[in-house]
Design an enzyme around this catalytic site. Sequence first.
Site, short mmCIF file in Angstrom:
data_model
loop_
_atom_site.label_atom_id
_atom_site.label_comp_id
_atom_site.label_asym_id
_atom_site.label_seq_id
_atom_site.Cartn_x
_atom_site.Cartn_y
_atom_site.Cartn_z
N TYR A 41 2.11 0.61 4.98
CA TYR A 41 1.13 1.30 4.13
C TYR A 41 0.82 2.73 4.55
O TYR A 41 0.06 3.42 3.86
CB TYR A 41 -0.17 0.47 4.06
N ASN B 105 -5.15 -1.47 -8.25
CA ASN B 105 -4.29 -2.06 -7.22
C ASN B 105 -5.00 -3.35 -6.78
O ASN B 105 -5.90 -3.30 -5.95
CB ASN B 105 -4.11 -1.12 -6.04
N ALA C 162 -3.63 -8.27 -2.68
CA ALA C 162 -3.12 -9.65 -2.61
C ALA C 162 -3.47 -10.47 -3.86
O ALA C 162 -2.74 -11.41 -4.21
CB ALA C 162 -3.66 -10.34 -1.37
N PRO D 247 -8.50 -6.31 -2.04
CA PRO D 247 -8.76 -6.66 -0.65
C PRO D 247 -7.84 -5.98 0.36
O PRO D 247 -6.65 -5.81 0.11
CB PRO D 247 -8.55 -8.18 -0.61
N ASN D 248 -8.45 -5.61 1.46
CA ASN D 248 -7.77 -5.04 2.64
C ASN D 248 -7.32 -3.59 2.45
O ASN D 248 -6.83 -2.98 3.40
CB ASN D 248 -6.58 -5.92 3.08
N ARG E 48 9.88 -6.95 -1.14
CA ARG E 48 9.18 -7.71 -0.09
C ARG E 48 9.31 -9.23 -0.32
O ARG E 48 10.24 -9.66 -0.96
CB ARG E 48 7.73 -7.21 -0.03
N ARG F 115 -4.20 -1.02 8.90
CA ARG F 115 -3.37 -2.18 8.56
C ARG F 115 -1.90 -1.77 8.43
O ARG F 115 -1.58 -0.78 7.74
CB ARG F 115 -3.89 -2.87 7.30
N GLU G 178 -1.07 -0.88 -13.31
CA GLU G 178 -1.14 -1.52 -11.98
C GLU G 178 -0.36 -0.67 -10.98
O GLU G 178 0.73 -0.19 -11.29
CB GLU G 178 -0.51 -2.91 -12.07
N HIS H 27 0.94 -0.29 -6.80
CA HIS H 27 1.09 -0.79 -5.42
C HIS H 27 1.64 0.32 -4.56
O HIS H 27 2.59 1.02 -4.96
CB HIS H 27 2.05 -1.99 -5.38
C1 DQA Z 1 -0.22 -4.00 -2.15
C2 DQA Z 1 0.90 -5.03 -2.13
C3 DQA Z 1 0.33 -6.43 -2.07
O1 DQA Z 1 1.39 -7.38 -2.04
C4 DQA Z 1 -0.49 -6.61 -0.81
O2 DQA Z 1 -1.07 -7.89 -0.77
C5 DQA Z 1 -1.51 -5.54 -0.64
C6 DQA Z 1 -1.17 -4.17 -0.99
C7 DQA Z 1 0.31 -2.54 -2.12
O3 DQA Z 1 -0.45 -1.65 -2.45
O4 DQA Z 1 1.47 -2.32 -1.75
O5 DQA Z 1 -2.59 -5.79 -0.09
O6 DQA Z 1 -0.94 -4.14 -3.37
#
Ligand code: DQA
Length: 146
Positions: A22, A73, A76, A9-10, A106, A17, A97, A99
Amino acid sequence: MKLFVLNGPNLNMLGIREPDIYGAQTYSDLEKFVRNVCEREDIEVEVFQSNHEGVLVDTIQSAYGNADGIVINPAAYTHTSVAILDALKAVALPTVEVHLSDVSQREDFRQISYPAMACLEQIKGLGFQGYEKAILLLKEHLAKTI
Ligand code: DQA
């Protein structure tokens, strides 16, 4: 060799964002980056993004028999989703995985990763390069196993 690259998501909001966290590049830039790496490495790839946990679970399940490995990835859902962990365990494909940000630096709530429990490795804080590292890691791993 075929990989699924899944984004949660997102991540479709990349470029808009929180650019301080990011970066300024968009989701379409990320998709191009991943496709270029895979083309260079002679890897077949399917790239997905969903804002919905169940769709991510369905996509992980569809990797069974259709992919040799997964880069994910979970965004959240990393910090909440036992369903994604269980789906990864169910298909039992080598998974890495990723990020973009360094989640270890964080908030406290980002310190838990459920999917990481089913992953070979967690790569964080390298931006788009993290996806390249994950793809190369899977390529090396799969070269030994398939
Ligand atoms: C994320 C890190 C997560 O904590 C966050 O909720 C994201 C992006 C990253 O790519 O740094 O949406 O996965």
